[in-house]
Scaffold this active site. Sequence first.
Site, short mmCIF file in Angstrom:
data_model
loop_
_atom_site.label_atom_id
_atom_site.label_comp_id
_atom_site.label_asym_id
_atom_site.label_seq_id
_atom_site.Cartn_x
_atom_site.Cartn_y
_atom_site.Cartn_z
N LYS A 109 0.81 -1.22 0.00
CA LYS A 109 0.00 0.00 0.00
C LYS A 109 0.85 1.28 0.00
O LYS A 109 0.58 2.21 -0.76
CB LYS A 109 -0.90 -0.12 1.23
N ARG A 111 11.77 -1.55 10.37
CA ARG A 111 10.82 -0.94 11.32
C ARG A 111 10.68 -1.84 12.54
O ARG A 111 10.66 -3.06 12.40
CB ARG A 111 9.46 -0.78 10.65
N ARG A 131 11.16 -6.49 4.69
CA ARG A 131 11.02 -5.07 4.32
C ARG A 131 12.09 -4.21 5.00
O ARG A 131 12.41 -4.42 6.17
CB ARG A 131 9.63 -4.59 4.72
N ARG A 152 -8.87 4.08 9.49
CA ARG A 152 -8.55 2.67 9.70
C ARG A 152 -9.62 1.94 10.49
O ARG A 152 -9.48 0.75 10.75
CB ARG A 152 -7.26 2.61 10.49
N ARG A 187 -0.72 -6.56 14.28
CA ARG A 187 -1.19 -5.63 13.25
C ARG A 187 -2.21 -6.31 12.35
O ARG A 187 -3.19 -5.69 11.92
CB ARG A 187 -0.01 -5.11 12.43
#
Length: 219
Positions: free
Chosen positions: A13, A161, A128, A89, A172
């Site tokens: 995203k 992260r 990531r 959200r 999450r």
Amino acid sequence: MNLALYGPPGSGKGTQAQRLGDRFQLDHVSSGDILRAERKAGTELGRKVEEIMKRGELVPDEIVGELIQKKIQQCHAEGRGVIFDGYPRNMRQLQRVEALLKVLDAQLDCAVTLDIDPEKLTERLTSRRVCDQCQHVYNLISHSPKVEGQCDQCGGRLIQRNDDRPEAIRRRLVEYREQTEPMLRDLDNRGRLHRIAADRSIDEVWNDLSGLIERLQKG
Ligand code: AMP
């Protein structure tokens, strides 16, 4: 034009939202980036949200709402549309942003969700890396930097992260299922949601997504 892009963590995203911002000249408003900037600057608010974010939980609506509201008002005053990334959200946030846009005589013109099987996401998220300067996103498997540990765009340092670790990732994904999916069902029931299959390369997803926005722009 105001767009909102959704998708579970790791769906791509952020990358697609960056491209949409460039291609359609929209301000990319990422609630996650705004919160991370507060943390990096060491503000009082940043310290308040640090632990919540580390655990992979959602930050209280009021805190995110105020930050985003400022940003929307600023973009509106300067006559620019917005691509929302990670906001709203949940149902409360959706109601808040719709009410704010209405006061500004604007609306959420389009919502798109990137569909992907959550099983595939953990690997994507653990590989990531993000530039600590310009926030450009890399993936060690599918989109690695030219020089290890260094951003191609600005030479910044690539970091992981602290919520891209297995425990926080699980949390999450639960938040997404419990809070975000009901909001998406509401948008879908109102005929406002478009779905794009995201289990493909960045460029394939981009072709479908940019084509969709072009068609919507033409009306
Ligand atoms: P993201 O970069 O969108 O994955 O967001 C990273 C983290 O920031 C989330 O796991 C939350 O802790 C927080 N966050 C970002 N956007 C929101 C939001 N709209 N509401 C609440 N928390 C958020």
